[in-house]
Scaffold this active site. Structure first.
Site, PDB file in Angstrom:
ATOM      1  N   ASP A   1      11.932   0.436  -5.969  1.00  0.00           N
ATOM      2  CA  ASP A   1      12.813   0.744  -4.814  1.00  0.00           C
ATOM      3  C   ASP A   1      13.900  -0.464  -4.308  1.00  0.00           C
ATOM      4  O   ASP A   1      13.811  -0.969  -3.227  1.00  0.00           O
ATOM      5  CB  ASP A   1      11.822   0.829  -3.686  1.00  0.00           C
TER       6      ASP A   1
ATOM      7  N   THR B   1       6.115  -0.406   9.494  1.00  0.00           N
ATOM      8  CA  THR B   1       7.160  -1.210  10.416  1.00  0.00           C
ATOM      9  C   THR B   1       6.910  -2.874  10.014  1.00  0.00           C
ATOM     10  O   THR B   1       5.699  -3.193   9.760  1.00  0.00           O
ATOM     11  CB  THR B   1       6.706  -1.187  11.835  1.00  0.00           C
TER      12      THR B   1
END
Length: 292
Positions: free
Chosen positions: A140, A22
């Site tokens: 990514d 997170t």
């Protein structure tokens, strides 16, 4: 390196949740400035943190020494032991208000001006060339992992999947985002820095208009000689498909830009343009020569 993060950083908002943790916007009580906190809970092994986490922290600390303007800066690393089996690691980055995905969604019709796209691409490729020249594959790249400041400065971020590579090392196919994956990843072949260039090509096209899977229709089925021997699927498993002109999918792109896009979306990674050469491509020069 290890200290209680709560005594210095106060979270004020959740920015996002991903497969690797997170991210929060927080205030640094020492400086008064906002930072981004990336919380990751990792399984500890008998030696403490697993190698993957140690690798990421070492990678980010290594990048910090160079302080490239187009790579997000790691400011602090905080580790707090939770249990014998799990450790909470908090990476403290400089905070940037928005990502490229949000920036593109906010762009007024008919979209970003061409000169703005060129400027963003120059910055994007400058940061990526820096990573690749330091033997780092991001793995990514997607609009959500590219930050952009209020003044239009690009910052490559979120190195949760980044790996330091060598020419002999075959990287694993464990990457997250499907739409921006290079063919060699989808087909479970070996790969290195060219995998990022394919993602750049997808994002470059997306700066003009959403394309998703239409990119596969644009490049067609590669010729037999470009199909690597170590791929999991043979070329004959796919239906023949001729390449389509770039103008059909991105009519706003001028010929030099279309050429750059195709050099990025080249199926054979050995023939794909490098970040350095893409950065110096004629399309991205201030005054490219006239088409002749």
């Amino acid at each position: 390196m290890s200290k209680e993060v709560e005594t210095q950083y106060v979270p004020v908002a959740e920015i996002g949740v991903g497969a690797y943790g997170t991210v929060y916007k927080a205030r640094d009580l020492q400086s008064g400035k906002f930072v981004a906190l990336k919380n990751v809970r990792v399984q500890s092994n008998e030696n403490g943190l697993p190698l993957s986490t140690v690798r990421e922290v070492a990678l980010l600390k290594r990048l910090e020494n160079f302080d490239h303007p187009n790579v997000v800066r790691l400011m602090d690393v905080c580790a707090t032991n939770r249990t014998e089996r799990e450790t909470k690691v908090t990476l403290v980055f400089e905070h940037v208000d928005q990502d490229l995905k949000t920036y593109l969604e906010k762009a007024p019709v008919p979209g970003l001006p061409v000169e703005t796209i060129k400027d963003l691409m120059r910055q994007f490729l400058s940061g990526l060339d820096f990573l690749h020249s330091n033997c780092i594959v991001h793995r990514d790249l997607k609009p959500e992992n590219i930050l952009i400041t209020g003044s239009g400065q690009i910052k490559l971020a979120y190195f949760g999947l980044a790996r330091i590579y060598s020419c002999q090392m075959a990287l694993t196919p464990v990457v997250v985002t499907l739409w921006y994956r290079a063919p060699e990843v989808l087909l479970q072949s070996t790969y290195a820095t060219p995998v990022d260039i394919w993602s750049v090509g997808c994002i470059f096209a997306e700066m003009f208009r959403p394309l998703s899977s239409l990119l596969c229709s644009m490049i067609g089925l590669p010729v037999e000689e470009d199909w690597p021997m170590d791929m999991a699927l043979p070329r004959c498993a796919f239906s023949p498909r001729a390449p389509q002109p770039v103008e059909k999918f991105v009519p706003e792109l001028e010929p030099l830009g279309a050429r750059l896009l195709l050099e990025m979306l080249t199926f054979n990674p050995h023939k794909r343009i490098s970040a350095f050469n893409a950065l110096h491509h004629l399309y991205l020069q201030d005054k490219p020569p006239e088409e002749g």
